[in-house]
Design an enzyme around this catalytic site. Sequence first.
Site, PDB file in Angstrom:
ATOM      1  N   GLU A 143       0.862  -1.182   0.000  1.00  0.00           N
ATOM      2  CA  GLU A 143       0.000   0.000   0.000  1.00  0.00           C
ATOM      3  C   GLU A 143       0.897   1.230   0.000  1.00  0.00           C
ATOM      4  OE1 GLU A 143      -3.469  -0.054   2.403  1.00  0.00           O
ATOM      5  OE2 GLU A 143      -3.769   2.110   2.298  1.00  0.00           O
ATOM      6  N   LYS A 285      -3.638  -0.273  13.914  1.00  0.00           N
ATOM      7  CA  LYS A 285      -4.468   0.814  13.376  1.00  0.00           C
ATOM      8  C   LYS A 285      -5.897   0.421  13.686  1.00  0.00           C
ATOM      9  CE  LYS A 285      -5.752   3.041   8.973  1.00  0.00           C
ATOM     10  NZ  LYS A 285      -5.405   3.237   7.551  1.00  0.00           N
ATOM     11  N   GLU A 289     -10.227   4.881   9.173  1.00  0.00           N
ATOM     12  CA  GLU A 289     -10.419   4.640   7.732  1.00  0.00           C
ATOM     13  C   GLU A 289     -11.025   3.269   7.464  1.00  0.00           C
ATOM     14  OE1 GLU A 289      -6.455   5.525   6.095  1.00  0.00           O
ATOM     15  OE2 GLU A 289      -7.078   7.603   5.883  1.00  0.00           O
ATOM     16  N   ARG A 322      -1.614   3.361  16.900  1.00  0.00           N
ATOM     17  CA  ARG A 322      -1.577   4.561  16.071  1.00  0.00           C
ATOM     18  C   ARG A 322      -2.680   5.557  16.435  1.00  0.00           C
ATOM     19  NH1 ARG A 322      -1.962   3.942  10.544  1.00  0.00           N
ATOM     20  NH2 ARG A 322      -0.296   5.354   9.974  1.00  0.00           N
ATOM     21  N   ASP A 368      -2.108  14.424   7.329  1.00  0.00           N
ATOM     22  CA  ASP A 368      -1.649  13.180   6.720  1.00  0.00           C
ATOM     23  C   ASP A 368      -0.471  13.396   5.778  1.00  0.00           C
ATOM     24  OD1 ASP A 368      -1.538  10.551   6.015  1.00  0.00           O
ATOM     25  OD2 ASP A 368      -3.356  10.520   4.807  1.00  0.00           O
ATOM     26  N   GLU A 396       4.046   9.147  -0.728  1.00  0.00           N
ATOM     27  CA  GLU A 396       2.626   9.131  -1.111  1.00  0.00           C
ATOM     28  C   GLU A 396       2.153  10.487  -1.629  1.00  0.00           C
ATOM     29  OE1 GLU A 396      -0.042   7.990   2.040  1.00  0.00           O
ATOM     30  OE2 GLU A 396      -1.812   8.453   0.833  1.00  0.00           O
TER      31      GLU A 396
HETATM   32  C1  GCV Z   1      -2.190   2.486   5.410  1.00  0.00           C
HETATM   33  C2  GCV Z   1      -3.222   7.577   4.492  1.00  0.00           C
HETATM   34  C3  GCV Z   1      -2.954   6.671   3.328  1.00  0.00           C
HETATM   35  C4  GCV Z   1      -3.454   5.254   3.583  1.00  0.00           C
HETATM   36  C5  GCV Z   1      -2.785   4.753   4.873  1.00  0.00           C
HETATM   37  C6  GCV Z   1      -3.160   5.709   6.003  1.00  0.00           C
HETATM   38  C7  GCV Z   1      -2.540   5.322   7.332  1.00  0.00           C
HETATM   39  O1  GCV Z   1      -4.573   7.820   4.618  1.00  0.00           O
HETATM   40  O2  GCV Z   1      -3.580   7.208   2.184  1.00  0.00           O
HETATM   41  O3  GCV Z   1      -3.089   4.463   2.490  1.00  0.00           O
HETATM   42  O4  GCV Z   1      -3.204   3.447   5.178  1.00  0.00           O
HETATM   43  O5  GCV Z   1      -2.710   6.998   5.672  1.00  0.00           O
HETATM   44  O6  GCV Z   1      -1.574   5.969   7.715  1.00  0.00           O
HETATM   45  O7  GCV Z   1      -3.023   4.421   7.976  1.00  0.00           O
END
Ligand code: GCV
Length: 685
Positions: A143, A285, A289, A322, A368, A396
């Site tokens: 990811e 986590k 999300e 987290r 973020d 990212e």
């Molecule tokens: C692993 C952002 C990224 C997600 C990531 C998230 C996180 O939103 O776009 O891909 O997920 O951070 O840190 O958990």
Amino acid sequence: MIDGLGDDTLYEAWLNRNAIREEFSDETFAFKQMDLNSGDAIALRIHKEIIEWLKRPILDDYQQATIIFTLEKNGLASDDAFRLVSNQSSMVISAQSQSGLLYGFYALIRERMLGKKNIRMVSAPDQTLRMIDHWDQIDGSIERGYAGASIFFGTPDHLDNPDKGDFSVLTVQGDPFRHDRVRMLQYARMLASIGINAISLNNVNVRSQGTDLITAPYLDGVKEIADIFRGFGIKIYLAINWESPIHIGHLKNSDPLDPRVETFWKTVCDGIYHSIPDFGGFVVKADSEGEPGPYQYGRTHAQGANMLARAIAPHDGLIIWRAFVYNSHQDWRDRSTDRAKAAYENFEELDGKFDDNVILQIKFGPIDFQTVEPLQPLFGKLTHTNQMMEFELTAEYLGHQIDINYAVPQWSKMINFDTKHSNFADSKAGEVIKEGSVKSQNSGFAAVGNVGMTPFWTGNPLALANLYGYGRLCWGNQLDSSEILSEWIEQTFTETKVKTRQTIFEIMVESNKTYRNYTAPLGVGFMVIPHYHYGVSVNGYEYDKWGTYHFADRNGVGVDRTQKSGTGFTAMYSPEVARMFEGLESTPLELTLFFHHVRYSQMLSNHKTLIKTIYDQHFAGFDTVSKYVADWSMLEADLPVDLFSEVQNRLKQQLENALEWRDQINTYFYRLSGIPDELGREIYQ
Ligand code: GCV
């Protein structure tokens, strides 16, 4: 195959084996007061590094050797600290533990490769936990990975499902581990050489069979990795799925207060530690999300984390929890909600409520990993909670390792930001996380990794500087980001002309600012293509549920986060910092639109109007990338062909990207404001 050697085609990054061997070709090594038969993994590794990697002898009589390792109580600040002292005939590396000797060994290599003479140094790391979190998935995808397939999982080097922002995970039949020992060994060596001492293997969004990694037979693969990394002083962690009790344990829930759930986790921990006695712990986590978590059961995050902490405590493990928890179902119509406040609102009241083997892992900024963010206000506010600051090496939002972006200056700024909380001896962010932790040894930095199976580890070979720089910053919070870059260049491009290295330095040193210039203006963030996060889309996230808005209208742009007229986010900082961000003039220019909604005609602290600042930065950003392209093309004769063209191909894409950003941003704000460019530069209608 003898480990440590092997695949000669594997890129060695800043550890150029041949150059290092040449530099050490006259040296002999010896160990004083050390029993190499004690079975200590790090001592054995140092031994192998000398014999197999450096190809130098180890003498029995230390008085005959030119480099001597000494294990002694030497009054240094930590087990990882070391001392290097040279006299006329020998160099002594001393430390009070094997890990200190290991770090001393790599520091000596670094100093020598940088051409230093008469080396004398005492060095201790600023942060205790120095971690890389991989977001690798069991099918080999990553990811937010921009460097090919995972080095830990998957079989082919290429990806069937590269990350386009959708994160699908394919079902794996049979063994998902890659078992590429040579590559793992070289990665472990690279990490140890910059002081990294922890890695988490898998994505925090734990999907499909990734959930099962904590159980047999997958633990065999985890154990193989742990066995390789152990000698380099690196502990292994796994990200867990909060709903494992349901998926693996066949329980009806994962409520942290259900005794069956607690028993499930105890059994899992017993199983892991049976195979890997020095396993580091879990990264979690939760309630974020779409991931499950304790909120589902009306429990707090302290209740959730502490339940896991009790299960792992008998084994001395850690729970890295987290703080990236926010409501990802916001309504753009409601201007009172503010995603920047989320971590603070979820965790500030839990200060002092976590067990002492829980660490809160907090992203450096409140949103973020954008190109610019202020420091997350929890730092300095938490005074009884173990803390880690989280960074993102994988680019990212910083150009996907296509665009050149040396991000160390941004991270250094965050670490050294003065929180002005008066209850700390040193109120800089990097310090308050230690002082504010219940156990300072349970604090540190973590960063999302950026390597994969591509020939140069990070896709763009220049992105390796971020991995190198992150490790160096963890060790020395005050190290200068330009000096770190020079170090990296000197060790990486050992066989090039001085002029070549200077050009690479000049391209990279301000590349973070260049990227910032042509992308979203002045801290506004998120004008990227949704989910994919590369390339411009001014309104891509403007009416969505993720809470990432810029609120541009015909008069102005930016998010008002002041107490006076906005969301009140500024109040979360210490009074002095809050005052700074509350005022438009006192807010650092680069954060203007993060904190304020500003009229296009407003004069800013740079003595230009907002609209002129936007135009100027976007023209400048593109022009700088054009210069990068020209400058890089001059290096062709002096660089390996493949490395040269990897960067050149990406620079072409970067130029197209910068052009698109420049024109779309300038046109967007021109159309909204109706204000033409004073200098008459071309802005499309
Ligand atoms: C692993 C952002 C990224 C997600 C990531 C998230 C996180 O939103 O776009 O891909 O997920 O951070 O840190 O958990």
